[in-house]
Design a protein around this motif. Structure first.
Motif, PDB file in Angstrom:
ATOM      1  N   VAL A 228      13.417   9.686  -9.596  1.00 33.40           N
ATOM      2  CA  VAL A 228      13.664   8.295  -9.993  1.00 33.40           C
ATOM      3  C   VAL A 228      13.136   7.340  -8.930  1.00 33.40           C
ATOM      4  N   TRP A 229      13.448   7.617  -7.657  1.00 30.00           N
ATOM      5  CA  TRP A 229      12.955   6.745  -6.586  1.00 30.00           C
ATOM      6  C   TRP A 229      11.430   6.715  -6.558  1.00 30.00           C
ATOM      7  N   GLY A 230      10.807   7.858  -6.844  1.00 32.53           N
ATOM      8  CA  GLY A 230       9.356   7.902  -6.906  1.00 32.53           C
ATOM      9  C   GLY A 230       8.782   7.009  -7.988  1.00 32.53           C
ATOM     10  N   GLU A 231       9.561   6.732  -9.008  1.00 36.52           N
ATOM     11  CA  GLU A 231       9.159   5.807 -10.082  1.00 36.52           C
ATOM     12  C   GLU A 231       9.559   4.366  -9.778  1.00 36.52           C
ATOM     13  N   VAL A 232      10.702   4.193  -9.125  1.00 34.98           N
ATOM     14  CA  VAL A 232      11.226   2.853  -8.855  1.00 34.98           C
ATOM     15  C   VAL A 232      10.390   2.122  -7.809  1.00 34.98           C
ATOM     16  N   PHE A 233      10.095   2.807  -6.707  1.00 37.98           N
ATOM     17  CA  PHE A 233       9.411   2.136  -5.600  1.00 37.98           C
ATOM     18  C   PHE A 233       8.085   1.495  -5.995  1.00 37.98           C
TER      19      PHE A 233
ATOM     20  N   LEU B  74       7.410  -3.455   8.311  1.00 39.18           N
ATOM     21  CA  LEU B  74       8.288  -2.379   7.843  1.00 39.18           C
ATOM     22  C   LEU B  74       7.939  -1.974   6.412  1.00 39.18           C
ATOM     23  N   PHE B  75       7.680  -2.952   5.578  1.00 44.87           N
ATOM     24  CA  PHE B  75       7.291  -2.670   4.193  1.00 44.87           C
ATOM     25  C   PHE B  75       5.996  -1.860   4.151  1.00 44.87           C
ATOM     26  N   LEU B  76       5.010  -2.260   4.959  1.00 43.19           N
ATOM     27  CA  LEU B  76       3.738  -1.536   4.983  1.00 43.19           C
ATOM     28  C   LEU B  76       3.935  -0.092   5.428  1.00 43.19           C
ATOM     29  N   ARG B  77       4.813   0.115   6.375  1.00 42.10           N
ATOM     30  CA  ARG B  77       5.103   1.493   6.820  1.00 42.10           C
ATOM     31  C   ARG B  77       5.668   2.317   5.676  1.00 42.10           C
ATOM     32  N   VAL B  78       6.591   1.741   4.942  1.00 40.46           N
ATOM     33  CA  VAL B  78       7.177   2.475   3.817  1.00 40.46           C
ATOM     34  C   VAL B  78       6.117   2.750   2.752  1.00 40.46           C
ATOM     35  N   GLN B  79       5.368   1.730   2.379  1.00 44.50           N
ATOM     36  CA  GLN B  79       4.423   1.910   1.279  1.00 44.50           C
ATOM     37  C   GLN B  79       3.248   2.803   1.642  1.00 44.50           C
ATOM     38  N   THR B  80       2.689   2.625   2.822  1.00 42.41           N
ATOM     39  CA  THR B  80       1.459   3.350   3.136  1.00 42.41           C
ATOM     40  C   THR B  80       1.686   4.728   3.755  1.00 42.41           C
ATOM     41  N   LEU B  81       2.809   4.922   4.430  1.00 40.35           N
ATOM     42  CA  LEU B  81       3.061   6.207   5.077  1.00 40.35           C
ATOM     43  C   LEU B  81       4.135   7.034   4.379  1.00 40.35           C
ATOM     44  N   LEU B  82       5.264   6.429   4.095  1.00 45.47           N
ATOM     45  CA  LEU B  82       6.396   7.203   3.583  1.00 45.47           C
ATOM     46  C   LEU B  82       6.337   7.448   2.075  1.00 45.47           C
TER      47      LEU B  82
END
Length: 154
Positions: A45-50, A99-107
């Motif tokens: 679900v998180w993989g779809e939500v993000f 912080l957002f870029l770290r989440v989106q591009t790496l995590l």
């Protein structure tokens, strides 16, 4: 008057979408998913939500930057003459974007890979990192909003 009202309104709406979305995800959706779904299902679900939410975050970031610069140029002679609270808001916004870029591009890619491979332990580890980053960003976003709301006292 309208020239200042439009960028201000867009700025507030963009902040509301980004910070409100994080608030909803952290304090409402996350506990609801934990109560209703097993670990692998939550990760899916998180993989779809993000990605859906992150599209809106990009719109919010662009809107915040454009409207913020517009307001600075309408009300002050430039960044260096903007009041301290505006400079703090800019700094907070820069950290939030980082912080957002770290989440989106790496995590997020790591989460997608773990879910695809059905490596639930790795997915849980990545999700814990995302959760911490989003939590930090939420606290920072709330602080920036509080600072903006209390600006007349600074």
């Amino acid at each position: 008057m309208l020239a200042l009202a439009l960028p201000y309104t867009l700025h507030v709406l963009a902040a509301l979408i980004w910070v409100g979305g994080m608030f909803f995800a952290w304090l409402v959706l996350r506990p609801a998913l934990a109560a209703a779904l097993d670990g692998p299902s939550r990760l899916k679900v998180w993989g779809e939500v993000f990605p859906r939410f992150f599209g809106w975050v990009w719109v919010a970031i662009a809107t915040l930057a454009i409207s913020g610069v517009a307001m600075i140029h309408q009300r002050f002679t430039g960044f260096e003459t903007a009041p301290r609270y505006v400079q703090w808001m800019i700094g907070g916004g820069i950290v939030m974007v980082a912080l957002f870029l770290r989440v989106q591009t790496l995590l997020l890619p790591q989460l997608h890979t773990a879910v695809q491979k059905e490596d639930w332990a790795e997915g849980a580890r990545v999700m814990a990192s995302i959760r911490r980053m989003v939590g930090c960003n939420l606290l920072l976003g709330l602080a920036v909003v509080a600072l903006a709301s209390a600006r007349w006292s600074l």
